[in-house]
Write an enzyme that holds these catalytic residues in place. Structure first.
Site, PDB file in Angstrom:
ATOM      1  N   ARG A  30       0.897  -1.076  -0.004  1.00 32.93           N
ATOM      2  CA  ARG A  30      -0.289   0.284   0.428  1.00 32.93           C
ATOM      3  C   ARG A  30       0.827   1.807   0.152  1.00 32.93           C
ATOM      4  O   ARG A  30       2.058   1.365   0.755  1.00 32.93           O
ATOM      5  CB  ARG A  30      -0.669  -0.292   1.034  1.00 32.93           C
ATOM      6  CG  ARG A  30      -1.785   0.967   1.380  1.00 32.93           C
ATOM      7  CD  ARG A  30      -2.834   0.816   0.340  1.00 32.93           C
ATOM      8  NE  ARG A  30      -4.331   1.597   0.887  1.00 32.93           N
ATOM      9  CZ  ARG A  30      -5.535   1.753  -0.247  1.00 32.93           C
ATOM     10  NH1 ARG A  30      -4.940   1.568  -1.947  1.00 32.93           N
ATOM     11  NH2 ARG A  30      -6.203   2.584   0.063  1.00 32.93           N
ATOM     12  N   GLY A  34     -13.600  -0.803  -5.656  1.00 33.22           N
ATOM     13  CA  GLY A  34     -13.715   0.294  -4.872  1.00 33.22           C
ATOM     14  C   GLY A  34     -14.280  -0.213  -3.383  1.00 33.22           C
ATOM     15  O   GLY A  34     -13.867  -1.650  -3.191  1.00 33.22           O
ATOM     16  N   ASP A  39      -7.817   7.772  -0.037  1.00 37.81           N
ATOM     17  CA  ASP A  39      -8.326   7.178   0.755  1.00 37.81           C
ATOM     18  C   ASP A  39      -8.149   7.791   1.609  1.00 37.81           C
ATOM     19  O   ASP A  39      -8.544   6.893   2.793  1.00 37.81           O
ATOM     20  CB  ASP A  39      -8.065   5.463   0.012  1.00 37.81           C
ATOM     21  CG  ASP A  39      -8.654   5.095  -1.166  1.00 37.81           C
ATOM     22  OD1 ASP A  39      -9.699   5.335  -1.615  1.00 37.81           O
ATOM     23  OD2 ASP A  39      -8.101   3.688  -1.412  1.00 37.81           O
ATOM     24  N   THR A  69      -9.277  -0.411 -10.398  1.00 35.65           N
ATOM     25  CA  THR A  69      -8.571  -1.120  -9.421  1.00 35.65           C
ATOM     26  C   THR A  69      -8.515  -2.553 -10.350  1.00 35.65           C
ATOM     27  O   THR A  69      -9.856  -2.525 -11.135  1.00 35.65           O
ATOM     28  CB  THR A  69      -9.006  -2.247  -7.947  1.00 35.65           C
ATOM     29  OG1 THR A  69      -9.428  -0.756  -7.243  1.00 35.65           O
ATOM     30  CG2 THR A  69      -7.937  -2.696  -7.168  1.00 35.65           C
TER      31      THR A  69
END
Length: 596
Positions: free
Chosen positions: A117, A499, A451, A411
């Site tokens: 991440r 999402g 995010d 994604t």
């Protein structure tokens, strides 16, 4: 030397249908977006069987790259790296080396969770997405430009996993993507549709010159698009390892691009990029009936939320409420949606980067404790609860506020199994479609920092997922591996983009395969449905009107939308006494399954 073999034999069933689909009318932007990317068609797929190895990804060219690595004797991680590098080129709206990922890996002995991440810059603080008065900025201001770019993580993560599990040389894995970048690939209907839909990408001069013609029209379907800049970048990384990306020319170019945005510069520096570290975390594994289901731990919220949903659905027993003649039942949708409400309520309150906001007491274990989930399941009645409150396990009495992250990442997902007992599930993202709309050295930069919650605190206290220097934003990415309980025998590898709705997409496939005895392709192809602790969301045009009326009679507020999942899955099954792999790809995207 890698040679990209013809795809015609592998794709004869699925690709022609998809290529023929026009971008539908609903591709126009809406203020009520259900997914981070528009839907661009639905083409029924049959799934595929194999005996030795298999890979499934969101684009045929990417799947082919991974398949070739497996044919050369590579491990699942080798296939994943080659696949990701080609996705960077052919599916830039969804993932790439400018973004991040979560990966679950099982080798028949243990399960590992890799965290790639992105991280916030050292100069970032909780006011990053607030104006001078402390109010959240607009979505456009947050996403577009340099402000939203975090230090990319996917290459460091893949290198870490490759050093432990790879069988082919690192350099070999780059050959397919380099060749495609140099020789060109044909623009797909999906990429063309998203270029036609997006109104921000062309503002970046580099992206405009690459993706659009002299009249600023998107490159048409079938256009041979070449990317020599990406080929150069990949060559350097192939020779120098991930250090070639995180140090030197590429890192300097990224930092300069972020700082040099004319209206919305960001704080990411070469030091932030150089300092990035991928992490191995303890996977979150919980028992569900006769299986053990493993997911990614925080800062991903997917593993926790799916474990909670399954725990509730085990108590409420969703198994008897399987589809009838291909149609979902009202009771099945009701139970699944109510379980989702409970899980999303806890997700929005508790989950964040555990290195910054660790949960006290038993931590995450308290949220998936069987007795706690029994208390939560008891809240489900015959009528919809509408909106669930977060629960309070004994050890989690915390004064935290409500999250306000945008949470609409664009994604991609891939799964692979190899001939050596290795299996992986990997979800990878640049966040919004085309990320921050900033292109450098042949790839797009992420906008993953959106995010984080734009608000940093409310009346209940500071928000767990607020921006902090070096912190990783919360994610819904849900790579999942399922094993027979008490063994390391893989039963299923699955995951999806989408999402915040990823959690419901993946949980749907788990219920479909584990409870309703569907094969993974059938489970993927089921209509998408569920709740994110708001309306009961149903895939438009795919739920029977009488079922919708039954749900409304139970108090469900219904929202029908195009829920554009991109599920990929591989399951182990026994046919005529012989074990085999069976893979499925989402009919809503261009993905395919290949294997021998």
């Amino acid at each position: 030397m890698f040679r990209l073999k013809s795809l015609s034999a592998h794709l004869a069933l699925s690709l022609p249908l998809l290529l023929a689909l026009p971008v539908p009318a609903h591709a126009q932007r809406s203020s009520n977006e259900a997914a981070p990317e528009i839907a661009t068609g639905y083409a029924a797929k049959a799934g595929k069987s194999a005996q030795k190895f298999m890979v499934a990804a969101a684009n045929p060219l990417a799947t082919e790259a991974g398949y070739q690595m497996l044919k050369q004797g590579g491990a699942a991680i080798d296939a994943a790296i080659a696949t990701q590098l080609v996705l960077t080129l052919v599916e830039p709206q969804s993932s790439g080396i400018g973004g991040g990922a979560f990966l679950l890996y099982g080798d028949g002995k243990r399960v590992q969770s890799y965290d790639g991440r992105e991280t916030a810059p050292a100069a970032a603080d909780e006011h990053l997405f607030q104006d001078a008065d402390g109010k959240p900025v607009s979505r456009e201001t947050g996403v577009i430009g340099g402000r939203s770019v975090g230090a990319p993580g996917v290459l460091r993560m893949l290198e870490m996993a490759h050093k432990e599990h790879g069988r082919l040389p690192w350099k070999t894995l780059f050959a397919p993507a380099i060749k495609l970048a140099e020789d060109g690939f044909k623009v797909s209907p999906r990429l063309n549709g998203l270029l036609s839909w997006d109104r921000y990408l062309a503002r970046d001069p580099v992206a405009r010159a690459y993706f659009f013609d002299e009249q600023d029209k998107p490159r048409p379907v079938g256009y041979l698009l070449k990317n020599p800049e990406l080929a150069r970048t990949l060559r350097e990384i192939a020779e120098g390892g991930a250090d070639a990306f995180y140090q030197g020319r590429i890192a300097s170019d990224i930092a300069a691009k972020v700082a040099g945005h004319p209206t919305n510069p960001g704080k990411l520096t070469v030091a932030d990029i150089a300092g990035y570290r991928a992490l191995e975390r303890q996977p979150l594994c919980t028992d569900y009936k006769e299986w053990t289901v493993c997911g990614a731990p925080p800062p991903s919220s997917g593993g926790v939320a799916i474990a909670q949903m399954l725990g509730v659905l085990e108590i409420k027993d969703i198994a008897p409420h399987k589809p009838v003649d291909g149609q979902l039942t009202a009771q099945g949708i009701h139970l699944f949606s109510e379980a989702g409400r409970l899980a999303y309520a806890d997700r929005d309150h508790y989950i964040a980067d555990p290195d910054f906001v660790p949960l006290p007491g038993k931590g995450v274990a308290a949220l998936v404790d069987k007795s706690y989930l029994a208390q939560r399941a008891a809240l489900i009645g015959e009528r919809s609860m509408g909106r669930a409150a977060y629960g309070v396990p004994d050890t989690l009495k915390l004064a935290w506020g409500a999250d306000s992250a945008i949470d609409k990442p664009s994604t991609s997902h891939l799964v692979a199994v190899d001939a050596y007992g290795g299996a992986l599930s990997m979800t990878t993202s640049v966040e919004d479609a085309f990320g921050a709309r900033q292109m450098v050295d042949g790839f797009l930069l992420n906008n993953q920092l959106t995010d984080f919650s734009f608000d940093s605190r409310d009346a209940d206290g500071p928000i767990a997922n607020r921006v902090q220097a070096g912190k990783r934003p919360r994610s819904a990415m849900s790579p999942t591996l399922v094993f027979r309980k008490g063994t390391q025998e893989l039963a299923l590898a699955a995951g999806s983009p989408g999402g915040a709705t990823i959690i419901n997409y993946v949980a749907k496939v788990l219920v479909g395969t584990l409870d309703w005895q569907l094969d993974v392709q059938q489970a993927i192809s089921l209509p998408n449905f569920g709740s994110r602790n708001g309306p009961t969301e149903l895939e438009k045009g795919r739920i029977a009107p009488e079922v919708i009326e039954q749900l409304k009679a139970r108090g469900h507020q219904i929202r029908e939308s195009e829920f554009n999942s991109g599920l990929q899955g591989i399951q182990r099954r026994v046919v005529n006494g012989k074990a085999e792999w069976f893979g499925g790809a989402d009919p809503r995207r261009e993905g395919v399954v290949l294997g021998d």
